[in-house]
Design an enzyme around this catalytic site. Structure first.
Site, PDB file in Angstrom:
ATOM      1  N   ASP A 218       0.789  -1.237   0.000  1.00 29.73           N
ATOM      2  CA  ASP A 218       0.000   0.000   0.000  1.00 29.73           C
ATOM      3  C   ASP A 218       0.817   1.280   0.000  1.00 29.73           C
ATOM      4  OD1 ASP A 218      -2.419  -1.043  -0.259  1.00 29.73           O
ATOM      5  OD2 ASP A 218      -3.011  -0.891   1.842  1.00 29.73           O
ATOM      6  N   ALA A 219       2.126   1.192  -0.051  1.00 29.58           N
ATOM      7  CA  ALA A 219       2.903   2.429  -0.157  1.00 29.58           C
ATOM      8  C   ALA A 219       2.750   2.974  -1.573  1.00 29.58           C
ATOM      9  CB  ALA A 219       4.359   2.162   0.156  1.00 29.58           C
TER      10      ALA A 219
END
Lengths: 600, 388
Positions: A218-219
């Site tokens: 999710d970065a």
């Protein structure tokens, strides 16, 4: 005969219940009865329930009679010309509100086309099953409902233009986005709620691909070029307030540049930013611990007065300084009076926040993530036509969460950006995906939105075609600058001599019980001891009675209060918390006796 | 290393297994020795090192997946199946060694000829099912003038259940002492023998008589014959292992209950230990978690090592810790400290918590071993030197 209940209280009997209910409903439509009244007939119990009480959730619906909606073409035209309004429609008996009970007897059509003779009502618009924030999500009928909930939650945290008079306000902990935009892919709720008056995000170019592992879990990756061009820049505001308080005996605080005599005087350098009146001037650059408003207060206890009689020397310094770990520019200074007539000085700091690693971003579909890396524009992938994405999003975030609406928005955003128009993404009545694909093809792109792209670092072509498009992205109010915290040494608690808690006070980060268990489980005994020695002390123990002895370092003398100085007294090292425990046990009336033994 | 050298270095069972395995095969002496050496190495590798914190590792191995366990108490497998406490509440029940469990349950297996036909199974089930008086009585009334309890019978139901009035009278005779029983048509009248507090006594009898068992086994309230693989077994709600095992048709080698204390009293502490292991691993498996068997065995061992089942509570094994400080840091510290002072207890700081508390090195892992060095030189001379 059926029983009739009004607000659950029995009021009488009726012969023909169905007829009665029908008549009541008609009378309500004719405004003979209040429109807050709801009625229903329970066949199995043979009773009629009439409700007029407060707090029932009710839902507005268009009345259908004999298969025809009461909201006629004529009325629609009048509505467009603002000749009638909502209340007018309610008064005319076109719209009525049903509560949960009456809803059971209704047969509601979802669209005007599907109205038949059996229908009793027509839904105003299918989007009403969604709330206000949720209906801002485009293509919401293409996403899991729990994602929608999360998506609406993140939208509320987005930085935007939260109020157009923000320059005059003194709100705590607010941010304002520098270049807010209206979304390319929008829903009709944007018009209804006048979102252009307070937009909350920016349209950016996004590519779905991985980037050297910096965008896993999710970065996201930001383009440094975009950031330097002003992407998602915001101002962070923090107000400070100082009041000249009045105390007993005519003493007051004084807002001024403190005198050197004052107790707790910092140093001349610390006050050099202040004007003559003791208040800082606008547009001054300040950093943590800088004095914003100089203030002195009278002594805390009046007893202090008698001992030293020079009044000035015992005033306390109580200036307001910039919070620990924060900085900014003085944005606004207000000198005024409060309700009690005390002098009040308010100072607002403004801090420009450029996106950095750790800042949080989200799309409108519950896809949130923090910045993992800010890549040089030269290192970013580029398409055959030279387009470099502003943001790289990990494709692994999609399948498990089934946020199809996120993908459709990228596609729709691409069509909108290329053809220079807004795309309607209103739930249930959006521009269909097939049409978007067709437009894209007409515009000379691959219909599925993918493009050939090249590695920015090597110039090689990627084997896979990359999905690129435009999407409305939100910067969320959670910024690392407000959360980053670490400490080596600092303030201690008075009672336990352990580090204090809390970021704002520069406290420590607790190594808790479960973390302790991990060290024990690994057998790292010596590391464990070192971690927990923040409160270690040396105490002297009388070997005769096993109680703590006194070490008079001034006279270089050790003695036990009970056994005198002719006993063996040994110094040992233990945690202050344990010394405290011994004291508390003594307070219980129990004699804790330490028996010392050589460890080796 | 030869085969005979293994004795005393590995467990007896491994030696026996190896012996059996070697018998059937033709293996040269050289290869045999090689095998023996490999076995010894593996055995020693598998052993836990001194100073390994097995207690905490076990606690963590349970604790971490435990956070993922659903708090949902009940689980309905199928429509008519008995519901059983599962998940975290059941784990707590087992490890706290609760005497009264929420849903006692039995799985009764039957011996060969009886377990194939549903008819026979149902017959045995009827034998087991406990029937209380309240089930065949319509009304319990007290006649205040004559101080009698009158039971108005539900005749049709009695006929269905094959119960006669004589059955009832006998059951009451056995169940309640000190009453005269009279039989009327559709009624049974109970009269308390003259006593001081007759009225109170009559009330008590009225309540007591409701719970008298006419037949069947006490404590078993619901039965469900179920087909399992290719035989019929009986699931029950409620448990009474002792009396069920007395029924001759029941296969006593396979019949189980989930009441661990009952197993202990009927079959002994070793069986209870195995029951703890079985019950705990059943829950863990049901929740789809993966916890190593050895952790479960370790907990069961600790709980049963005294010959009694002790829960992991302040009244169980945690309350039996040697160290005062360790007990005090678990629950109700003041009670432990005061009691310790009354007894004049000493804490030798031998375990982990006390040493963390005092900021000393815990006797585990790197903190456990000490170093002993052999000194060269004259001992006597050294002693004198130290004295000085």
């Amino acid at each position: 005969m059926s029983d009739v209940y009004l607000d659950q209280r029995y009021i009488g009997k009726v012969d023909n219940p169905e007829e009665f209910v029908k008549n009541v409903k008609l009378d309500r439509q004719k405004n003979k009865l209040p429109n807050t009244l709801n009625i229903s007939y329970d066949k199995s119990m043979d009773e009629i329930n009439i409700e007029l009480s407060k707090g029932r959730a009710r839902r507005p619906l268009i009345i259908v009679e004999n298969g025809e909606s009461k909201l006629t073409e004529d009325l629609m035209k009048q509505l467009e010309k603002s000749e009638v309004n909502w209340d007018g429609l309610v008064a005319k008996g076109v719209i009525e509100y049903l509560d949960a009970l009456e809803e059971e007897d209704a047969y509601v059509a979802l669209s005007p086309e599907e109205v038949t003779k059996e229908h009793t009502h027509l839904e105003i618009n299918p989007i009403v099953i969604l709330g206000l924030t949720t209906s801002l999500v485009p293509y919401a009928n293409f996403v899991q409902s729990s994602r929608l909930n999360r998506g609406s939650k993140t939208q509320k945290q987005a930085i935007g233009m939260y109020a157009s008079n923000y320059l005059l306000r003194m709100d705590t902990d607010v941010s304002v986005l520098q270049y807010p935009q209206r979304p390319i892919v929008r829903t009709f709720m944007y018009d209804i709620t006048e979102q252009e008056k307070h937009p909350a995000g920016q349209n950016i170019t996004i590519a779905l691909m991985s980037y050297k592992g910096y965008n896993m879990q999710d970065a996201i990756i930001l383009n440094k070029g975009s950031v330097e061009r002003g992407l998602a820049r915001s101002f962070y505001f923090r107000p400070y307030a100082v009041e000249e308080l009045r105390y007993l005996g005519g003493l007051t605080d004084e807002i001024c540049v403190p005198d050197k005599e004052v107790k707790g005087y910092k140093s001349e350098k610390d006050y050099k930013l202040l004007e003559e009146d003791g208040v800082i001037s606008p547009e001054t650059k300040v950093k943590e611990e800088d004095v914003l408003v100089g203030k002195t207060s009278p002594p805390r206890f009046l007893g202090e007065l008698e001992e030293f009689s020079i009044a000035a020397s015992i005033r306390r310094e109580s200036s307001v300084v910039v919070r620990h770990g924060e900085e900014g520019i003085v944005d606004l200074v207000i000198v005024t009076e409060n309700e009690e007539g005390n002098k009040l000085v308010q100072v607002r700091l403004r801090d420009q926040r450029v996106p950095e690693i750790g800042d949080k971003f989200a799309s409108r579909h519950g896809q949130k993530g923090v910045v993992g890396f800010i890549a040089d524009q030269s290192d970013m992938p580029f398409s055959a036509s030279g387009i470099v994405p502003d943001l790289i999003f990990s494709p692994h975030s999609v399948p498990g969460r089934m946020t199809i609406s996120h993908l459709i928005e990228i596609l729709a955003g691409k069509v909108g950006a290329l053809s220079g128009r807004y795309i309607d993404g209103t739930t249930f009545q959006a521009e269909p995906e097939q049409d978007l694909r067709k437009f894209l093809l007409e515009l000379g792109f691959r219909e599925n939105g993918t493009e050939r792209m090249y590695n920015g670092m090597t110039g090689e072509e990627f084997e896979a075609k990359i999905f690129v498009g435009n999407i409305y992205y939100l910067r969320l109010k959670h910024m690392v600058a407000n959360k980053l915290h670490a400490r080596a040494s600092g303030r201690l608690q008075l009672l336990t001599r352990q580090p204090i808690e809390g970021r704002s006070k520069g406290g420590g980060l607790r190594l808790g019980e479960m973390e302790k268990d991990c060290l024990v489980a690994h057998g790292a005994s010596l590391l464990l001891k070192e971690r927990f020695d923040s409160d270690k002390t040396v105490v002297h123990v009388c070997e005769e009675c096993g109680m703590l002895a006194i070490n008079d370092s001034y006279r270089n003398r050790k003695f036990c209060q009970k056994c005198g100085s002719n006993v063996e007294i040994t110094a040992i090292e233990l945690s202050y918390a344990f010394k405290l425990l011994l004291d508390e046990i003594k307070a219980l009336g129990i004699y804790p006796r330490l028996k010392l033994k050589s460890k080796y | 290393m030869e085969f005979k050298d293994l004795k005393g270095r590995v467990s007896e069972r491994i030696i026996e297994d190896l012996k059996k395995a070697l018998e059937d095969r033709k293996i040269s002496k050289k290869d045999e020795n090689k095998i023996v050496e490999m076995i010894l190495k593996d055995y020693e590798d598998a052993q836990i090192n001194p100073g390994e914190a097995i207690g905490i590792v076990t606690a963590e191995s349970f604790g971490e997946p435990g956070t993922q366990m659903t708090l949902r108490t009940f689980h309905y497998a199928g429509v008519a199946e008995v519901n059983v406490t599962l998940g975290l509440p059941r784990i707590i029940e087992i490890f706290d060694a609760r005497k009264e469990i929420k849903t006692p349950m039995m799985e009764i297996y039957l011996k060969k000829p009886y377990n194939k036909e549903p008819e026979k199974v149902r017959k045995i089930a009827n034998l087991i099912k406990g029937t209380k008086i309240i089930e065949v009585v319509n009304e319990f009334t007290i006649n205040l003038s004559s101080l009698q309890v009158e039971l108005i019978l539900n005749k049709p139901k009695m006929r269905d259940m094959n119960i006669t009035e004589t059955h009832l009278v006998n059951a009451i005779n056995e169940g309640i002492k000190g009453v005269n029983i009279k039989q009327d048509k559709d009624k049974i009248i109970l009269k308390v023998k003259p006593k001081e507090d007759e009225l109170m006594e009559t009330y008590k009898v009225k309540e007591k008589v409701k719970d008298v068992y006419i037949r069947g086994i006490k404590g078993i309230s619901y039965l469900l014959p179920v087909k399992k693989q290719n035989e019929f077994i009986i699931l029950t709600a409620g448990s009474n292992l002792k009396e069920v095992l007395e029924i001759s048709e029941v296969d006593e080698t396979r019949t189980v209950t989930n009441d661990i204390f009952e197993i202990q009293s009927v079959l002994g502490i070793e069986a209870a230990r195995q029951a703890i292991i079985n019950e705990a691993s059943k829950v863990i498996e049901d929740q789809g978690l993966d916890i190593d068997m050895r952790h479960i065995i370790f907990i069961a061992d600790v709980m049963t090592r005294t010959g009694d089942i002790k829960g992991i509570t302040r009244s169980g094994i945690t309350g039996e810790k040697e160290s005062v400080l360790a007990r005090a840091s678990f629950e109700i510290p003041i009670k432990h400290i005061i009691n310790a002072s009354l007894l004049g207890e000493e804490d030798h700081l031998n375990s982990v918590i006390e040493n963390v508390l005092l900021n000393q090195v815990v006797p585990l892992g790197t903190g456990l071993p000490g170093l002993v060095a052999k000194m060269k030189g004259n001992k006597e001379k050294d002693k004198e030197k130290y004295k000085k």
